[in-house]
Structures are given as C-alpha cells and as structure tokens.
Design a protein around this motif. Sequence first.
Motif, PDB file in Angstrom:
ATOM      1  N   GLY A   1      -2.709  -1.356   3.189  1.00 35.54           N
ATOM      2  CA  GLY A   1      -1.844  -2.016   4.164  1.00 35.54           C
ATOM      3  C   GLY A   1      -0.392  -1.587   3.986  1.00 35.54           C
ATOM      4  N   ARG A   2       0.504  -2.224   4.747  1.00 36.93           N
ATOM      5  CA  ARG A   2       1.911  -1.802   4.727  1.00 36.93           C
ATOM      6  C   ARG A   2       2.848  -2.998   4.635  1.00 36.93           C
ATOM      7  N   VAL A   3       3.972  -2.790   3.946  1.00 30.07           N
ATOM      8  CA  VAL A   3       5.033  -3.788   3.849  1.00 30.07           C
ATOM      9  C   VAL A   3       6.279  -3.159   4.445  1.00 30.07           C
ATOM     10  N   LEU A   4       6.829  -3.797   5.486  1.00 30.12           N
ATOM     11  CA  LEU A   4       7.875  -3.165   6.291  1.00 30.12           C
ATOM     12  C   LEU A   4       9.133  -4.017   6.392  1.00 30.12           C
ATOM     13  N   VAL A   5      10.285  -3.358   6.429  1.00 31.29           N
ATOM     14  CA  VAL A   5      11.547  -4.000   6.793  1.00 31.29           C
ATOM     15  C   VAL A   5      12.052  -3.302   8.035  1.00 31.29           C
ATOM     16  N   ASP A   6      12.276  -4.057   9.078  1.00 29.72           N
ATOM     17  CA  ASP A   6      12.696  -3.476  10.356  1.00 29.72           C
ATOM     18  C   ASP A   6      11.813  -2.296  10.751  1.00 29.72           C
TER      19      ASP A   6
ATOM     20  N   ALA B   1      -4.809  -9.709  -6.228  1.00 30.31           N
ATOM     21  CA  ALA B   1      -3.664 -10.628  -6.228  1.00 30.31           C
ATOM     22  C   ALA B   1      -3.320 -11.078  -4.817  1.00 30.31           C
ATOM     23  N   VAL B   2      -3.443 -10.173  -3.842  1.00 29.40           N
ATOM     24  CA  VAL B   2      -3.177 -10.489  -2.438  1.00 29.40           C
ATOM     25  C   VAL B   2      -4.237  -9.769  -1.613  1.00 29.40           C
ATOM     26  N   ASP B   3      -4.852 -10.496  -0.688  1.00 28.77           N
ATOM     27  CA  ASP B   3      -6.004  -9.951   0.019  1.00 28.77           C
ATOM     28  C   ASP B   3      -5.820 -10.038   1.529  1.00 28.77           C
ATOM     29  N   ASP B   4      -5.586  -8.925   2.192  1.00 30.76           N
ATOM     30  CA  ASP B   4      -5.533  -8.856   3.646  1.00 30.76           C
ATOM     31  C   ASP B   4      -4.552  -9.860   4.254  1.00 30.76           C
ATOM     32  N   VAL B   5      -3.292  -9.753   3.859  1.00 26.26           N
ATOM     33  CA  VAL B   5      -2.258 -10.662   4.351  1.00 26.26           C
ATOM     34  C   VAL B   5      -1.422  -9.971   5.420  1.00 26.26           C
ATOM     35  N   SER B   6      -1.276 -10.664   6.558  1.00 28.45           N
ATOM     36  CA  SER B   6      -0.425 -10.160   7.642  1.00 28.45           C
ATOM     37  C   SER B   6       0.472 -11.293   8.143  1.00 28.45           C
TER      38      SER B   6
ATOM     39  N   MET C   1      20.307  -7.167  12.128  1.00 26.62           N
ATOM     40  CA  MET C   1      18.934  -7.590  12.433  1.00 26.62           C
ATOM     41  C   MET C   1      17.984  -7.199  11.322  1.00 26.62           C
ATOM     42  N   THR C   2      17.255  -8.147  10.790  1.00 30.88           N
ATOM     43  CA  THR C   2      16.305  -7.792   9.740  1.00 30.88           C
ATOM     44  C   THR C   2      15.023  -8.597   9.862  1.00 30.88           C
ATOM     45  N   THR C   3      13.930  -7.904  10.142  1.00 32.18           N
ATOM     46  CA  THR C   3      12.631  -8.565  10.141  1.00 32.18           C
ATOM     47  C   THR C   3      11.787  -8.011   9.003  1.00 32.18           C
ATOM     48  N   LEU C   4      10.937  -8.868   8.473  1.00 33.92           N
ATOM     49  CA  LEU C   4       9.990  -8.446   7.434  1.00 33.92           C
ATOM     50  C   LEU C   4       8.597  -8.492   8.039  1.00 33.92           C
ATOM     51  N   ARG C   5       7.769  -7.567   7.612  1.00 32.83           N
ATOM     52  CA  ARG C   5       6.412  -7.593   8.135  1.00 32.83           C
ATOM     53  C   ARG C   5       5.412  -7.130   7.090  1.00 32.83           C
ATOM     54  N   ALA C   6       4.336  -7.916   6.948  1.00 41.19           N
ATOM     55  CA  ALA C   6       3.213  -7.501   6.109  1.00 41.19           C
ATOM     56  C   ALA C   6       2.051  -7.193   7.037  1.00 41.19           C
ATOM     57  N   GLU C   7       1.448  -6.024   6.874  1.00 43.64           N
ATOM     58  CA  GLU C   7       0.317  -5.625   7.722  1.00 43.64           C
ATOM     59  C   GLU C   7      -0.907  -5.386   6.852  1.00 43.64           C
ATOM     60  N   ALA C   8      -1.870  -6.293   6.965  1.00 44.71           N
ATOM     61  CA  ALA C   8      -3.141  -6.153   6.236  1.00 44.71           C
ATOM     62  C   ALA C   8      -2.916  -5.738   4.780  1.00 44.71           C
ATOM     63  N   VAL C   9      -2.001  -6.442   4.124  1.00 44.68           N
ATOM     64  CA  VAL C   9      -1.609  -6.058   2.765  1.00 44.68           C
ATOM     65  C   VAL C   9      -2.616  -6.552   1.735  1.00 44.68           C
ATOM     66  N   ARG C  10      -2.988  -5.634   0.865  1.00 48.02           N
ATOM     67  CA  ARG C  10      -3.860  -5.967  -0.236  1.00 48.02           C
ATOM     68  C   ARG C  10      -3.208  -5.412  -1.490  1.00 48.02           C
ATOM     69  N   LYS C  11      -3.258  -6.185  -2.558  1.00 53.68           N
ATOM     70  CA  LYS C  11      -2.718  -5.702  -3.822  1.00 53.68           C
ATOM     71  C   LYS C  11      -3.688  -6.046  -4.947  1.00 53.68           C
ATOM     72  N   THR C  12      -4.133  -5.055  -5.669  1.00 47.82           N
ATOM     73  CA  THR C  12      -4.990  -5.327  -6.829  1.00 47.82           C
ATOM     74  C   THR C  12      -4.290  -4.818  -8.081  1.00 47.82           C
ATOM     75  N   TYR C  13      -4.516  -5.520  -9.171  1.00 46.90           N
ATOM     76  CA  TYR C  13      -4.008  -5.087 -10.475  1.00 46.90           C
ATOM     77  C   TYR C  13      -5.199  -4.695 -11.338  1.00 46.90           C
ATOM     78  N   ARG C  14      -4.994  -3.689 -12.162  1.00 49.67           N
ATOM     79  CA  ARG C  14      -6.003  -3.311 -13.147  1.00 49.67           C
ATOM     80  C   ARG C  14      -5.849  -4.209 -14.357  1.00 49.67           C
ATOM     81  N   SER C  15      -6.950  -4.750 -14.844  1.00 50.53           N
ATOM     82  CA  SER C  15      -6.864  -5.467 -16.116  1.00 50.53           C
ATOM     83  C   SER C  15      -8.110  -5.140 -16.922  1.00 50.53           C
ATOM     84  N   ASP C  16      -8.136  -5.557 -18.178  1.00 53.64           N
ATOM     85  CA  ASP C  16      -9.277  -5.241 -19.055  1.00 53.64           C
ATOM     86  C   ASP C  16     -10.575  -5.796 -18.482  1.00 53.64           C
ATOM     87  N   ALA C  17     -10.437  -6.947 -17.795  1.00 52.97           N
ATOM     88  CA  ALA C  17     -11.629  -7.598 -17.252  1.00 52.97           C
ATOM     89  C   ALA C  17     -12.024  -7.019 -15.889  1.00 52.97           C
ATOM     90  N   GLY C  18     -11.358  -5.949 -15.465  1.00 54.22           N
ATOM     91  CA  GLY C  18     -11.640  -5.354 -14.154  1.00 54.22           C
ATOM     92  C   GLY C  18     -10.469  -5.555 -13.206  1.00 54.22           C
TER      93      GLY C  18
END
Length: 253
Positions: free
Chosen positions: A62-67, A22-27, A1-18
């Motif tokens: 946020g959190r990224v989960l497997v099972d 990349a991903v904003d509040d994904v569930s 049994m394998t389920t994947l779950r994204a909970e309110a996931v946000r991902k930002t990258y640092r770059s020269d321009a600020g």
Amino acid sequence: MTTLRAEAVRKTYRSDAGDVIAVDDVSFTVEDREFVSVVGPSGCGKTTLLRLFAGLETPTAGRVLVDGERIEGPSPERAMVFQSFNLFDWRTVRGNVAFGLERQGVPEAERRERVDDWLDTVGLADFADAYPDELSGGMRQRVGLARALAVDPDVLLMDEPFGALDAQTRAVLQSELLDLWEDRRTTVLFVTHDIEEALLLSDRVLVMGAAPNAVTRTVDVPFERPRHGRELETTPAFAEYRREIWDHLRGEQ
Ligand SMILES: Nc1ncnc2c1ncn2[C@@H]1O[C@H](COP(=O)(O)OP(=O)(O)O)[C@@H](O)[C@H]1O
Ligand SMILES: [Mg+2]
C-alpha cells in the motif's frame, strides 16, 4: 494545503516468532486542516500508523501519501510529539525549542525571537534556561509541543502526547492544544486510547480494532468549536458518542 492519505496500507514486522502484522489494509484521508484522532486498544497499530506518516517506517504494502506524494522519509514539515516527551536532556528548554529551527538554518536573531514567542505561548518564559529534568511532566510536554510547532509544520503527528500526565494536567494541556489548533489549524493526526480525549479534540475519530489491526469505524464529531472540555463532556450528546465508540471497541476485542 496538506492532506494525508493511507491507501490499503499494511505493515508487518519480522520477529523471532514470525511476522507480526502491525497494520492491516488501512485506508483513510485526513483533509487539510482537519483534526483526526485514532483510538484503539494497545497493540492495534496506532504508533505504527503514525511512524508511517512520519516517514520513520515504510509500508510493507500500500501507500502513505502527503498531498498525493509518497512519503520518502522524515521531514520537518511533519512534526511529531511523543508520549515520553523525547526531549534532549542535555539541552535547555530554549535549546530544545530551537532545535528544528537550527536544523532549518534559521538565523540566530530570528530563531531567538521565534523561540521566545513560543515559550511565551506555552507559559514557559521563566524556564527558558532550565533543563528537562528540572520540569514537571506537564511542562515537559509543553516543551515538546513548542518544539514541534516552532518550525511551523504542515502536519502535527501526536502519539498519546498526554498519556503520561495526571488527569488535571492532561485537561489543562488538552485545552491549550485546542486553543493553539483553533488559532493555527494545522492538519493533525492524533493517537490516543482515551475516547473522551478523541471526542473533545477531533473533527473525526478513526476507531481501530485488534486482529485484524485495521480501522473498523469512522465517527464524525459534530460538536461546535470552540470547545470547552468540562462543559462539553457533561452533555448528553457527548455521552452518546462516547458510548457508541466504547460499545464498538468492546465488540472488537
Ligand atoms: N519494531 C517492532 N518489531 C516487532 N513488532 C512490533 C514492532 N513495533 C510494533 N510491533 C508490534 O506491532 C503491533 C502494533 O504495535 P503498535 O503500532 O505499537 O500499536 P499501538 O501503538 O496501538 O499500541 C503490536 O503487536 C506490536 O507488538
Ligand atoms: Mg502506541
């Protein structure tokens, strides 16, 4: 049994321009043995989402989960297939497919047998000793698929795996992937920008929009399996779903 779950996931990258969001509040959840596709325009965060599930990136919030367990890093249980194939150029086809099994310490005799089985399955038995640069794009991606599946992963993460192939080869590989999946029913998260591909393959399509880079709609795909590309793609129902997703995506841009 394998389920994947994204909970309110946000991902930002640092770059020269600020900071880049990349991903904003994904569930969302991918249920056990479900085939879920993510479609969306370039830059909306599809690859980032896959890399989070692969354990190659960590969420900013946020959190990224497997099972139900937080993903701590890469694992052979979650195999990745890339658009650019990412084969080991210095290894033969056999050596590429054997890679994950070597890492898992599978004994040589068993390894050989499993690799040979996979080479048969993807129609590359005659190319076992060839090197990647001697193969066509379609053959390379068959190696990529066999390499990913040889370790019998719980989850398959695919990042536009057929995006670099010509239309005809793409159709052949889509149908091969459908056959393989209908046989094994691994949990799949499949990224594409091709709406038809998503509808052909998936149980559910997550539609992502740009700015904010979030899932803006989920579409359940009701088509019966086994599916056959040519036939399905000419039905009125298919056209209707395609238009619905297309209109939604257009509204997002
Ligand atoms: N390593 C990185 N450093 C800085 N920005 C990045 C990095 N990776 C992706 N991005 C940015 O994050 C956003 C989402 O990228 P990506 O996940 O690759 O989208 P997609 O796969 O949908 O094209 C884009 O604006 C991209 O430029
Ligand atoms: Mg991408």
